[in-house]
Enzyme design. Structure first.
Site, PDB file in Angstrom:
ATOM      1  N   CYS A 213      11.366   4.243 -29.654  1.00 50.93           N
ATOM      2  CA  CYS A 213      10.751   5.216 -30.568  1.00 50.93           C
ATOM      3  C   CYS A 213      11.420   6.584 -30.424  1.00 50.93           C
ATOM      4  CB  CYS A 213       9.265   5.404 -30.263  1.00 50.93           C
ATOM      5  SG  CYS A 213       8.392   3.903 -29.858  1.00 50.93           S
ATOM      6  N   ASP A 214      11.726   6.999 -29.195  1.00 50.08           N
ATOM      7  CA  ASP A 214      12.097   8.400 -28.952  1.00 50.08           C
ATOM      8  C   ASP A 214      13.539   8.617 -28.504  1.00 50.08           C
ATOM      9  OD1 ASP A 214       9.480   9.049 -29.559  1.00 50.08           O
ATOM     10  OD2 ASP A 214       8.819   8.773 -27.493  1.00 50.08           O
TER      11      ASP A 214
ATOM     12  N   CYS B 199       8.449   5.010 -24.605  1.00 42.57           N
ATOM     13  CA  CYS B 199       9.078   4.137 -25.601  1.00 42.57           C
ATOM     14  C   CYS B 199      10.468   4.639 -25.984  1.00 42.57           C
ATOM     15  CB  CYS B 199       8.177   4.045 -26.833  1.00 42.57           C
ATOM     16  SG  CYS B 199       8.909   3.078 -28.151  1.00 42.57           S
TER      17      CYS B 199
END
Ligand code: NAP
Length: 308
Positions: free
Chosen positions: A135-136, A132
């Site tokens: 997200c990261d 992701c």
């Protein structure tokens, strides 16, 4: 006992909930570990009709949830661990909630990211291996990252990661990309993106601080090479989330729930499926939402004719 329980809160489940709630069926919606589904892990959604300038995935899902709530849908968080579909009413066992019974079920549990299954991968999830970028990506400011895959997801992630990373390398197993032309053009004109095509990932290499490289083999020459990197984003597709069904609903050869053509009906009367859990072809937010609407309408009609 509920009239209908919707399992999953992506565009399919939430659209089904909006329709069921507006039909006064007071659906219960079970929110799993990723409320809002896959769209909450993307950035801007540019192709959902009605949003001229695009909309953030999380905002779109928040609005759909509020819309369902406005008409009376009830939400509960939990993980469906077991279902008994052998007779109506059906029963569901949900972590943190307990056992519930319902006249109908709408399965909209979506699909989860696939992994490569190579050495070093699973033990380094969260230590440089991710599925992701949204997200990261932030953790890779001024660092080198690799994105594995050649589809729209891989290219979208790669473009997003260029906002943070100093270099983004796309690693793909063939010479040709699967992604749409617009995504290919956008990626090829992005100076921060480099390409390793026709290579097979062999091993994730890591040290005490996390990922340091990806070992690959050139498919033409057979030569192995270590690509140095700080992060590896895997974007090679998805598998449908059907484990909790324990084979009680018919699926196709790659595990997607099978629905009767042109409907959302599964092989079990009263059990319907919509969204990515039954779609291995289109997998778009808008097709997902459309199939959620179909499931709610099929469910309403079923309840009219099969009262318990
Ligand atoms: P996808 O289209 O199935 O692409 C998966 C990619 O991963 C392919 O290039 C595939 O290689 C590669 N791959 C699969 N298994 C692999 C393995 N074991 N090792 C190495 N590589 C592997 O999946 P996706 O990119 O997630 O897209 C899914 C759907 O969502 C598509 O319909 C796509 O158009 C859509 N989507 C649309 C947008 C958008 O419109 N903005 C954004 C994201 C996704 P091969 O090509 O060799 O098979």
């Amino acid at each position: 006992m509920y009239k209908s329980i919707v399992i999953g809160t992506g565009p399919a489940g939430l659209t089904a909930a909006i329709y069921l709630a507006r039909a006064n069926l007071n659906p219960l919606v079970i929110e799993g570990p990723q409320p809002g589904g896959q769209l909450t892990t993307t950035t801007e959604v540019e192709n959902f009709p009605g949003f001229v300038d695009g909309i953030m995935g999380t905002d779109l899902m928040d609005s759909m949830r509020k819309q369902a709530e406005r008409f009376g849908a009830e939400f509960r968080s939990g993980w469906v661990t077991k279902v008994d579909l052998s007779k109506r009413p059906f029963t569901l066992v949900i972590d943190e909630v307990g056992e519930l019974s319902t006249e109908t079920i709408i399965i909209s549990t979506g699909a989860s990211a696939k992994y490569l299954g190579i050495p070093g991968e699973s033990e380094n999830v969260g230590r440089g291996v991710s599925t992701c970028a949204t997200c990261d990506g932030f953790f890779f400011r001024n660092k080198k990252v690799i994105v594995v895959g050649g589809g729209d997801s891989a290219l979208e992630e790669a473009n997003f990661l260029t906002r943070f990373a100093s270099e983004v390398r796309i690693v793909h197993r063939r010479d040709e990309l699967r992604a749409s032309k617009i995504m290919q053009d956008r990626s090829k004109s992005n100076e921060k993106i480099n390409w390793s095509l026709n290579v097979t990932p062999l091993e994730v290499v890591a040290g005490p601080m996390g990922v340091t490289g990806l070992k690959v083999r050139n498919n033409e020459t057979g030569q192995e090479e270590l690509l140095e990197t700080d992060g590896i984003f895997i974007a090679i597709g998805h598998i449908p989330n059907t484990k909790f069904l324990e084979g009680q609903v018919d699926t196709n050869e790659i595990g997607y729930v099978q629905v009767k053509p042109g409907t959302s009906e599964t092989n079990i009367p009263g059990v319907f499926a919509c969204g990515d859990v039954q779609d291995d072809k289109y997998r778009q937010a808008i097709t997902s939402a459309g199939s959620g609407c179909m499931a709610a309408l099929d469910c309403e009609r079923f309840l009219e004719n099969h009262e318990l």
